[in-house]
Design a protein around this motif. Structure first.
Motif, PDB file in Angstrom:
ATOM      1  N   THR A  23     -23.000  25.078  -8.504  1.00  0.00           N
ATOM      2  CA  THR A  23     -22.834  23.673  -8.134  1.00  0.00           C
ATOM      3  C   THR A  23     -21.848  22.993  -9.074  1.00  0.00           C
ATOM      4  O   THR A  23     -20.930  22.288  -8.636  1.00  0.00           O
ATOM      5  CB  THR A  23     -24.190  22.941  -8.151  1.00  0.00           C
ATOM      6  OG1 THR A  23     -25.062  23.559  -7.201  1.00  0.00           O
ATOM      7  CG2 THR A  23     -24.027  21.464  -7.825  1.00  0.00           C
ATOM      8  N   THR A  26     -18.285  24.243  -8.413  1.00  0.00           N
ATOM      9  CA  THR A  26     -17.720  23.667  -7.194  1.00  0.00           C
ATOM     10  C   THR A  26     -17.237  22.243  -7.444  1.00  0.00           C
ATOM     11  O   THR A  26     -16.138  21.868  -7.029  1.00  0.00           O
ATOM     12  CB  THR A  26     -18.749  23.697  -6.053  1.00  0.00           C
ATOM     13  OG1 THR A  26     -19.111  25.059  -5.806  1.00  0.00           O
ATOM     14  CG2 THR A  26     -18.186  23.090  -4.780  1.00  0.00           C
ATOM     15  N   ARG A  30     -13.431  20.962  -7.180  1.00  0.00           N
ATOM     16  CA  ARG A  30     -13.070  19.807  -6.346  1.00  0.00           C
ATOM     17  C   ARG A  30     -12.331  18.755  -7.161  1.00  0.00           C
ATOM     18  O   ARG A  30     -11.549  17.984  -6.617  1.00  0.00           O
ATOM     19  CB  ARG A  30     -14.323  19.185  -5.730  1.00  0.00           C
ATOM     20  CG  ARG A  30     -14.915  20.043  -4.633  1.00  0.00           C
ATOM     21  CD  ARG A  30     -16.089  19.369  -4.010  1.00  0.00           C
ATOM     22  NE  ARG A  30     -15.618  18.185  -3.286  1.00  0.00           N
ATOM     23  CZ  ARG A  30     -16.419  17.337  -2.668  1.00  0.00           C
ATOM     24  NH1 ARG A  30     -17.715  17.519  -2.690  1.00  0.00           N
ATOM     25  NH2 ARG A  30     -15.916  16.312  -2.027  1.00  0.00           N
ATOM     26  N   LYS A  68     -23.246  31.491   0.340  1.00  0.00           N
ATOM     27  CA  LYS A  68     -22.636  30.237   0.803  1.00  0.00           C
ATOM     28  C   LYS A  68     -22.075  29.442  -0.370  1.00  0.00           C
ATOM     29  O   LYS A  68     -20.959  28.898  -0.297  1.00  0.00           O
ATOM     30  CB  LYS A  68     -23.680  29.416   1.565  1.00  0.00           C
ATOM     31  CG  LYS A  68     -23.221  28.035   1.964  1.00  0.00           C
ATOM     32  CD  LYS A  68     -22.165  28.072   3.052  1.00  0.00           C
ATOM     33  CE  LYS A  68     -21.919  26.675   3.595  1.00  0.00           C
ATOM     34  NZ  LYS A  68     -20.576  26.214   3.384  1.00  0.00           N
ATOM     35  N   MET A  69     -22.815  29.360  -1.478  1.00  0.00           N
ATOM     36  CA  MET A  69     -22.342  28.619  -2.646  1.00  0.00           C
ATOM     37  C   MET A  69     -21.082  29.253  -3.229  1.00  0.00           C
ATOM     38  O   MET A  69     -20.158  28.550  -3.642  1.00  0.00           O
ATOM     39  CB  MET A  69     -23.447  28.530  -3.698  1.00  0.00           C
ATOM     40  CG  MET A  69     -24.630  27.680  -3.261  1.00  0.00           C
ATOM     41  SD  MET A  69     -25.912  27.595  -4.511  1.00  0.00           S
ATOM     42  CE  MET A  69     -25.235  26.271  -5.528  1.00  0.00           C
ATOM     43  N   GLN A  71     -18.847  31.004  -1.548  1.00  0.00           N
ATOM     44  CA  GLN A  71     -17.755  30.705  -0.619  1.00  0.00           C
ATOM     45  C   GLN A  71     -17.251  29.276  -0.824  1.00  0.00           C
ATOM     46  O   GLN A  71     -16.036  29.038  -0.844  1.00  0.00           O
ATOM     47  CB  GLN A  71     -18.227  30.895   0.822  1.00  0.00           C
ATOM     48  CG  GLN A  71     -18.466  32.325   1.201  1.00  0.00           C
ATOM     49  CD  GLN A  71     -19.157  32.458   2.558  1.00  0.00           C
ATOM     50  OE1 GLN A  71     -19.615  31.487   3.155  1.00  0.00           O
ATOM     51  NE2 GLN A  71     -19.234  33.690   3.042  1.00  0.00           N
ATOM     52  N   ASP A  72     -18.176  28.340  -0.970  1.00  0.00           N
ATOM     53  CA  ASP A  72     -17.778  26.946  -1.179  1.00  0.00           C
ATOM     54  C   ASP A  72     -16.973  26.799  -2.472  1.00  0.00           C
ATOM     55  O   ASP A  72     -15.948  26.127  -2.496  1.00  0.00           O
ATOM     56  CB  ASP A  72     -19.002  26.030  -1.226  1.00  0.00           C
ATOM     57  CG  ASP A  72     -19.654  25.852   0.141  1.00  0.00           C
ATOM     58  OD1 ASP A  72     -19.047  26.261   1.156  1.00  0.00           O
ATOM     59  OD2 ASP A  72     -20.774  25.304   0.184  1.00  0.00           O
ATOM     60  N   ALA A  73     -17.433  27.422  -3.544  1.00  0.00           N
ATOM     61  CA  ALA A  73     -16.714  27.349  -4.818  1.00  0.00           C
ATOM     62  C   ALA A  73     -15.308  27.938  -4.670  1.00  0.00           C
ATOM     63  O   ALA A  73     -14.322  27.372  -5.154  1.00  0.00           O
ATOM     64  CB  ALA A  73     -17.492  28.064  -5.917  1.00  0.00           C
ATOM     65  N   ARG A  75     -13.444  28.066  -2.074  1.00  0.00           N
ATOM     66  CA  ARG A  75     -12.568  27.163  -1.302  1.00  0.00           C
ATOM     67  C   ARG A  75     -11.896  26.134  -2.191  1.00  0.00           C
ATOM     68  O   ARG A  75     -10.843  25.603  -1.846  1.00  0.00           O
ATOM     69  CB  ARG A  75     -13.373  26.443  -0.222  1.00  0.00           C
ATOM     70  CG  ARG A  75     -13.692  27.295   0.964  1.00  0.00           C
ATOM     71  CD  ARG A  75     -14.180  26.499   2.171  1.00  0.00           C
ATOM     72  NE  ARG A  75     -14.393  25.089   1.955  1.00  0.00           N
ATOM     73  CZ  ARG A  75     -15.564  24.453   2.139  1.00  0.00           C
ATOM     74  NH1 ARG A  75     -16.625  25.119   2.507  1.00  0.00           N
ATOM     75  NH2 ARG A  75     -15.647  23.146   1.940  1.00  0.00           N
ATOM     76  N   TYR A  76     -12.485  25.850  -3.347  1.00  0.00           N
ATOM     77  CA  TYR A  76     -11.908  24.871  -4.277  1.00  0.00           C
ATOM     78  C   TYR A  76     -11.205  25.539  -5.457  1.00  0.00           C
ATOM     79  O   TYR A  76     -10.976  24.911  -6.479  1.00  0.00           O
ATOM     80  CB  TYR A  76     -12.990  23.902  -4.755  1.00  0.00           C
ATOM     81  CG  TYR A  76     -13.502  23.046  -3.631  1.00  0.00           C
ATOM     82  CD1 TYR A  76     -12.717  22.020  -3.112  1.00  0.00           C
ATOM     83  CD2 TYR A  76     -14.740  23.289  -3.064  1.00  0.00           C
ATOM     84  CE1 TYR A  76     -13.170  21.239  -2.061  1.00  0.00           C
ATOM     85  CE2 TYR A  76     -15.207  22.512  -2.010  1.00  0.00           C
ATOM     86  CZ  TYR A  76     -14.418  21.493  -1.513  1.00  0.00           C
ATOM     87  OH  TYR A  76     -14.862  20.721  -0.470  1.00  0.00           O
TER      88      TYR A  76
END
Length: 144
Positions: A23, A26, A30, A68-69, A71-73, A75-76
């Motif tokens: 978290t 990410t 961002r 999922k976490m 993948q989200d990280a 992406r940034y």
């Protein structure tokens, strides 16, 4: 992916790829911070069949949540490195994190997200902001 001491200086290295570490990574990504997460692939709750008390994921398998976490990280622009941290050395303006396969990783700020029981060698309690990180010059717009 190999990372070496010859790579750029990271804004932040996060030790620990659990929910808190991913978290934080990410959010840092961002915020346009160059972020590296170093962790062993087996998390503390890896053997669990499901998690509870996690908003929007109650009853989900930890592996699904972490995938999922991650993948989200990614992406940034966050980089994940599966390795064990063996030592940490703090200098006036940077930190050097050493691991089994990747010695000499450098960062401006270290975020420790390993839980209450794990602390890499060289990371004395007096040099920590709680369990969060080492005291170094602040990054613009990043509060500790």
């Amino acid at each position: 992916m190999g990372v070496s001491m010859y790579d750029d200086l990271y804004d932040v290295i996060v030790i620990g790829a659990g929910a808190a570490g991913l978290t934080a990574a990410t959010m840092l990504g961002r915020s346009m911070r160059s972020t590296l997460v170093i962790s062993q692939p087996r998390r503390r709750n890896s053997p669990a069949s499901s998690v509870n008390n996690v908003p929007y994921a109650d009853g989900a398998a930890p592996a699904d949540i972490y995938r999922k976490m991650e993948q989200d990280a990614g992406r940034y622009g966050v980089t994940l490195l599966w390795d064990e941290v063996t030592s940490v050395r703090a200098y006036e303006d940077h930190v050097v994190v050493e691991g089994g396969a990747n010695p000499g990783l450098r960062c401006r700020r270290l975020l420790l997200a390993t839980g209450p029981r794990r602390r890499p060698a060289g990371l004395a309690a007096g040099r920590c902001l709680g369990q969060i990180g080492l005291r170094l010059p602040l990054l613009p717009h990043v509060r500790t």
